[in-house]
Write an enzyme that holds these catalytic residues in place. Structure first.
Site, PDB file in Angstrom:
ATOM      1  N   ASN A 141       0.858  -1.189   0.000  1.00  0.00           N
ATOM      2  CA  ASN A 141       0.000   0.000   0.000  1.00  0.00           C
ATOM      3  C   ASN A 141       0.891   1.235   0.000  1.00  0.00           C
ATOM      4  O   ASN A 141       1.492   1.571   1.012  1.00  0.00           O
ATOM      5  CB  ASN A 141      -0.910  -0.019   1.229  1.00  0.00           C
ATOM      6  CG  ASN A 141      -1.785   1.213   1.333  1.00  0.00           C
ATOM      7  OD1 ASN A 141      -1.931   1.976   0.375  1.00  0.00           O
ATOM      8  ND2 ASN A 141      -2.383   1.420   2.493  1.00  0.00           N
ATOM      9  N   GLY A 198       2.793   2.701  11.009  1.00  0.00           N
ATOM     10  CA  GLY A 198       3.638   3.879  10.873  1.00  0.00           C
ATOM     11  C   GLY A 198       4.329   4.301  12.160  1.00  0.00           C
ATOM     12  O   GLY A 198       4.925   5.373  12.226  1.00  0.00           O
ATOM     13  N   SER A 217       3.536  -2.199  10.326  1.00  0.00           N
ATOM     14  CA  SER A 217       4.999  -2.165  10.408  1.00  0.00           C
ATOM     15  C   SER A 217       5.635  -3.522  10.137  1.00  0.00           C
ATOM     16  O   SER A 217       6.640  -3.892  10.751  1.00  0.00           O
ATOM     17  CB  SER A 217       5.454  -1.622  11.772  1.00  0.00           C
ATOM     18  OG  SER A 217       5.017  -0.284  11.940  1.00  0.00           O
ATOM     19  N   LYS A 229       0.016   4.313  -0.269  1.00  0.00           N
ATOM     20  CA  LYS A 229      -0.640   5.478   0.342  1.00  0.00           C
ATOM     21  C   LYS A 229      -0.434   6.725  -0.529  1.00  0.00           C
ATOM     22  O   LYS A 229      -0.384   6.614  -1.752  1.00  0.00           O
ATOM     23  CB  LYS A 229      -0.150   5.667   1.786  1.00  0.00           C
ATOM     24  CG  LYS A 229      -0.316   4.387   2.620  1.00  0.00           C
ATOM     25  CD  LYS A 229      -0.024   4.581   4.077  1.00  0.00           C
ATOM     26  CE  LYS A 229      -0.207   3.273   4.838  1.00  0.00           C
ATOM     27  NZ  LYS A 229      -0.004   3.450   6.286  1.00  0.00           N
ATOM     28  N   GLU A 272      -6.697   4.358   8.399  1.00  0.00           N
ATOM     29  CA  GLU A 272      -6.589   5.787   8.102  1.00  0.00           C
ATOM     30  C   GLU A 272      -7.879   6.316   7.496  1.00  0.00           C
ATOM     31  O   GLU A 272      -8.273   7.462   7.755  1.00  0.00           O
ATOM     32  CB  GLU A 272      -5.391   6.015   7.167  1.00  0.00           C
ATOM     33  CG  GLU A 272      -4.070   5.753   7.871  1.00  0.00           C
ATOM     34  CD  GLU A 272      -2.912   5.452   6.934  1.00  0.00           C
ATOM     35  OE1 GLU A 272      -1.809   5.195   7.454  1.00  0.00           O
ATOM     36  OE2 GLU A 272      -3.123   5.457   5.708  1.00  0.00           O
ATOM     37  N   GLU A 313      -4.712  -5.126  10.888  1.00  0.00           N
ATOM     38  CA  GLU A 313      -3.712  -4.076  11.071  1.00  0.00           C
ATOM     39  C   GLU A 313      -3.942  -3.389  12.413  1.00  0.00           C
ATOM     40  O   GLU A 313      -4.811  -2.525  12.533  1.00  0.00           O
ATOM     41  CB  GLU A 313      -3.783  -3.067   9.931  1.00  0.00           C
ATOM     42  CG  GLU A 313      -5.207  -2.704   9.487  1.00  0.00           C
ATOM     43  CD  GLU A 313      -5.257  -1.430   8.669  1.00  0.00           C
ATOM     44  OE1 GLU A 313      -4.280  -1.136   7.970  1.00  0.00           O
ATOM     45  OE2 GLU A 313      -6.271  -0.725   8.754  1.00  0.00           O
ATOM     46  N   HIS A 326      -9.302   0.703   5.533  1.00  0.00           N
ATOM     47  CA  HIS A 326      -8.008   0.948   6.169  1.00  0.00           C
ATOM     48  C   HIS A 326      -8.207   1.877   7.362  1.00  0.00           C
ATOM     49  O   HIS A 326      -9.052   2.770   7.342  1.00  0.00           O
ATOM     50  CB  HIS A 326      -7.036   1.566   5.157  1.00  0.00           C
ATOM     51  CG  HIS A 326      -5.623   1.585   5.624  1.00  0.00           C
ATOM     52  ND1 HIS A 326      -5.142   2.543   6.508  1.00  0.00           N
ATOM     53  CD2 HIS A 326      -4.569   0.766   5.351  1.00  0.00           C
ATOM     54  CE1 HIS A 326      -3.873   2.308   6.749  1.00  0.00           C
ATOM     55  NE2 HIS A 326      -3.493   1.238   6.059  1.00  0.00           N
TER      56      HIS A 326
END
Length: 254
Positions: free
Chosen positions: A9, A175, A215, A11, A99, A169, A97
């Site tokens: 991904n 991140g 990660s 992003k 985010e 996730e 996701h």
């Protein structure tokens, strides 16, 4: 038999020239790769068409979109429909996701619509689930993930649930440099598979691919992928480094 999958991904990263360079580096490193691993790259929207055509001959890499609209078409300025994404070569779509959930307030009901419209057009949803640090610390992580799955996926029949890829996730590991231990990852992946088995049966659950995201990198991928219920990774930052991304692809137990 469930698939081994590594999905990158990207992003909102890389200008056009940077993206082309990285993609070409990855393709070159995978040129003589004959593993059974399904390799997916999810670039920003503007690059999907060119990436797809660059892989048409070998079919070595599948191209995913990072998001989609839950509407078919119409007056939705700035949105991109599943039909549009399919027409430029996307075969997978990342849905839910963390985010998107956090920054764009995507709810389980909205994600349910995205799952449905993705399946309607014959694309594969990569459906993301995961808990925040607070929910992990308060021991509510099983409940959070169970709610995310039941609210957005459990309206599907057994055939359609079998077309889904689930990505776990842990939000606290995205991140941040933190990673769930292999034991934590296996525990949650097993829980997810158990939920699917309870609802749809043992065979459907056994065939479902569940990826780890959070990660995952070249150093920890082998340990994570050795877990019996971890079928690969949804890779973030490490997917932007050609050598590391291909190292991850080669991290499955022989």
């Amino acid at each position: 038999m469930r698939k081994k999958i590594v999905a990158g991904n990207w992003k909102m990263n890389k200008t056009y020239s940077e993206a082309i360079q990285l993609f070409n580096e990855i393709k070159e490193l995978l040129k003589n790769n004959h593993t059974v691993v399904t390799k997916i790259i999810a670039p920003p929207f503007p690059y999907i068409y060119e990436f797809y055509h660059a892989t048409k001959v070998s079919q070595n890499i599948a191209i995913a979109a990072q998001n989609c609209s839950y509407e078919e078409s119409g007056a939705y300025t700035g949105e991109v429909s599943v039909a549009m994404l399919k027409s430029v070569g996307a075969s997978h779509i990342i849905i839910g996701h963390s985010e998107r959930r956090a920054y764009f307030n995507e709810t389980s009901e909205l994600l349910k619509k995205k799952v449905d419209i993705t399946l309607k057009h014959g694309l594969t949803p990569i459906f993301c689930v995961g808990e925040t640090a607070g929910k992990r610390q308060s021991d509510q992580y099983f409940q959070v993930v169970e709610s995310q799955i039941t609210e957005s996926l459990f309206h599907l029949n057994a055939v359609d649930i079998g077309k889904i890829i689930i990505a776990y996730e842990p939000v606290w590991a995205i991140g941040t440099g933190l990673t769930a231990t292999s034991a934590q990852a296996q525990e949650m992946h097993h829980h997810i598979r158990s939920l699917i088995e309870k609802k749809y049966g043992k065979e459907t659950a056994a065939d479902l691919s569940i990826l780890y995201g959070g990660s995952c990198n070249g150093k920890n991928a082998a340990e994570l992928f050795a877990c019996p219920d971890v079928d690969g990774g949804l890779i973030g930052g490490a997917a932007l480094k050609a050598q590391e991304f291909t190292d991850i692809i080669h991290s499955f137990p022989k």
